[in-house]
Design a protein around this motif. Structure first.
Motif, PDB file in Angstrom:
ATOM      1  N   PRO A 236       0.831  -1.203   0.000  1.00  0.00           N
ATOM      2  CA  PRO A 236       0.000   0.000   0.000  1.00  0.00           C
ATOM      3  C   PRO A 236       0.862   1.248   0.000  1.00  0.00           C
ATOM      4  CG  PRO A 236       0.003  -1.035   2.170  1.00  0.00           C
ATOM      5  CD  PRO A 236       0.771  -1.946   1.261  1.00  0.00           C
ATOM      6  N   SER A 237       0.237   2.404  -0.223  1.00  0.00           N
ATOM      7  CA  SER A 237       0.963   3.671  -0.206  1.00  0.00           C
ATOM      8  C   SER A 237       1.459   3.968   1.202  1.00  0.00           C
ATOM      9  CB  SER A 237       0.058   4.805  -0.678  1.00  0.00           C
ATOM     10  OG  SER A 237      -0.429   4.554  -1.967  1.00  0.00           O
ATOM     11  N   PRO A 238       2.589   4.667   1.320  1.00  0.00           N
ATOM     12  CA  PRO A 238       3.057   5.072   2.651  1.00  0.00           C
ATOM     13  C   PRO A 238       2.006   5.936   3.341  1.00  0.00           C
ATOM     14  CG  PRO A 238       4.756   5.431   0.994  1.00  0.00           C
ATOM     15  CD  PRO A 238       3.509   5.103   0.249  1.00  0.00           C
ATOM     16  N   VAL A 239       1.857   5.757   4.635  1.00  0.00           N
ATOM     17  CA  VAL A 239       0.866   6.508   5.407  1.00  0.00           C
ATOM     18  C   VAL A 239       1.579   7.614   6.178  1.00  0.00           C
ATOM     19  CG1 VAL A 239      -0.867   6.388   7.235  1.00  0.00           C
ATOM     20  CG2 VAL A 239      -0.622   4.493   5.602  1.00  0.00           C
ATOM     21  N   GLN A 240       1.120   8.834   5.995  1.00  0.00           N
ATOM     22  CA  GLN A 240       1.689   9.980   6.681  1.00  0.00           C
ATOM     23  C   GLN A 240       0.963  10.210   8.007  1.00  0.00           C
ATOM     24  OE1 GLN A 240       4.399  11.410   5.495  1.00  0.00           O
ATOM     25  NE2 GLN A 240       4.288  10.035   3.719  1.00  0.00           N
ATOM     26  N   PRO A 241       1.654  10.717   9.022  1.00  0.00           N
ATOM     27  CA  PRO A 241       0.985  11.002  10.305  1.00  0.00           C
ATOM     28  C   PRO A 241      -0.242  11.899  10.156  1.00  0.00           C
ATOM     29  CG  PRO A 241       3.356  11.115  10.574  1.00  0.00           C
ATOM     30  CD  PRO A 241       3.112  10.947   9.108  1.00  0.00           C
ATOM     31  N   ALA A 242      -0.174  12.855   9.233  1.00  0.00           N
ATOM     32  CA  ALA A 242      -1.317  13.745   9.043  1.00  0.00           C
ATOM     33  C   ALA A 242      -2.552  12.977   8.594  1.00  0.00           C
ATOM     34  CB  ALA A 242      -0.965  14.824   8.019  1.00  0.00           C
ATOM     35  N   THR A 243      -2.335  11.895   7.846  1.00  0.00           N
ATOM     36  CA  THR A 243      -3.458  11.062   7.403  1.00  0.00           C
ATOM     37  C   THR A 243      -4.130  10.403   8.596  1.00  0.00           C
ATOM     38  OG1 THR A 243      -2.328  10.617   5.320  1.00  0.00           O
ATOM     39  CG2 THR A 243      -4.113   9.128   5.925  1.00  0.00           C
ATOM     40  N   LEU A 244      -3.341   9.975   9.558  1.00  0.00           N
ATOM     41  CA  LEU A 244      -3.905   9.360  10.748  1.00  0.00           C
ATOM     42  C   LEU A 244      -4.647  10.385  11.594  1.00  0.00           C
ATOM     43  CD1 LEU A 244      -0.902   7.083  11.828  1.00  0.00           C
ATOM     44  CD2 LEU A 244      -2.834   6.502  10.360  1.00  0.00           C
ATOM     45  N   LEU A 245      -4.096  11.578  11.672  1.00  0.00           N
ATOM     46  CA  LEU A 245      -4.734  12.628  12.465  1.00  0.00           C
ATOM     47  C   LEU A 245      -6.079  13.059  11.888  1.00  0.00           C
ATOM     48  CD1 LEU A 245      -1.634  14.889  13.205  1.00  0.00           C
ATOM     49  CD2 LEU A 245      -2.911  13.517  14.858  1.00  0.00           C
ATOM     50  N   ALA A 246      -6.216  12.975  10.577  1.00  0.00           N
ATOM     51  CA  ALA A 246      -7.421  13.481   9.915  1.00  0.00           C
ATOM     52  C   ALA A 246      -8.694  12.831  10.442  1.00  0.00           C
ATOM     53  CB  ALA A 246      -7.311  13.264   8.407  1.00  0.00           C
TER      54      ALA A 246
END
Length: 318
Positions: A236-246
């Protein structure tokens, strides 16, 4: 004894029948006369040396067996390797008694797939009654059981995904509320629509690639995705911390081997609960087909091509 032996890494073509010496149980081990051996996706990774733990050759694959010990106990056991054979050795602590009312396929279905579904829902995602659960590959070994366990434990809605009409119908028969084709161009929208326009709480995912990416986007606030495999072999695509925060998202990984590093008899607890659900008629293993030992290549081919549903087993007597 007859066994499957791998002498070079690769695809199903490296699985060859061989005559090998009987294994010998050492201190703290049990010798099991194998009545059936389970076939799992992990075995395909082991054969090509892409599993989480590295493998040395020559190898007799197969991590789970059911059969009888020399003193007559009927057990289901985790072997790590060596299961695709007429006899296998298991650590005494990795063997659990099987009620006589439980058939071989059901016993094998519980020890890895059933326990995986149990851990994913109980420990990795902490399912609460009323929550929505998405089960990808819902016609597979773990998926067929996860659908049933989620319903038994009070999930408000279970959304299954499967790649064919027949597999989606099976998921619905097992208790899923709705079934979705994972090839939908916008899987995120399809999952949300299947949940009545609301984002989902839990996703159990073992496909990888776009399925993982689009499933993450479908999670509700404080939603959890538990990743336990990558059948597509696509990362899968790398997951950024901002994505988790959203959306206050949690992503968990689960490898069943880590259960044995936890305090207490987690595996024993899981199997007792699972066998209890079987006895109550609330859980059943879907048989995905029985193959002779000499048909191990075909079993792996069917598994990798996703032609199978439910639990696949080998009969070492054939």
């Amino acid at each position: 004894m007859r066994a499957i032996q791998i002498t070079e890494f690769g695809g199903p073509e490296v699985l060859n029948v061989a005559d090998l010496p009987d294994p010998v149980a050492g201190p703290g081990q049990l010798l099991v006369e194998v009545s059936r051996a389970g076939v799992n996706f992990a075995d395909t990774h082991q054969a090509e040396d892409s599993y989480l733990s590295k493998t040395e050759l020559p190898l007799v694959p197969g991590g789970e067996v059911v059969g009888r010990t020399a003193d007559g106990r009927r057990v289901v056991a985790l072997t790590g390797s060596g299961g695709y054979a007429e006899k296998a050795v298991a650590a005494a602590g990795m063997a659990w008694d099987v009620p006589e009312a439980v058939d071989d396929v059901t016993a094998l279905g519980m020890i890895i797939q059933g326990a995986s579904a149990w851990v994913l829902l109980r420990r990795s995602t902490h399912l609460e009654p009323g929550e929505t659960v998405v089960v990808h590959a819902a016609a597979g070994g773990v998926g067929t059981l996860a659908v049933q366990i989620a319903k038994a434990w009070g999930a408000g809605r279970v959304i299954a995904t499967a790649s064919s009409k027949e597999k989606r119908e099976l998921a619905l028969e097992l208790g899923a509320d709705v079934a979705v084709d994972p090839a939908e161009p916008d899987l995120t929208a399809a999952l949300i629509e299947a949940n009545g326009g609301r984002r989902v709480d839990i996703v159990l995912e073992m496909t990888g690639g776009r399925v993982t990416d689009q499933s993450l986007r479908a999670l509700a606030p404080f939603g959890r995705l538990a990743f336990y495999g990558m059948a597509s072999r696509e990362a899968p695509s790398p997951v950024q911390p901002a994505t988790l925060l959203a959306h206050s998202t949690t992503i968990a990984g689960m490898w069943l081997a880590h259960v044995f590093q936890m305090p207490g008899d987690v595996m024993g607890t899981a199997l007792r609960e699972l066998f209890g659900l079987v006895a109550d008629g609330r859980l059943r293993v879907v048989s995905g087909g029985e193959y002779g030992l000499s048909e191990a290549r075909r079993a792996h081919e069917d598994l990798r091509a996703r032609r199978s549903t439910g639990k696949l087993v080998l009969d070492p007597a054939r």
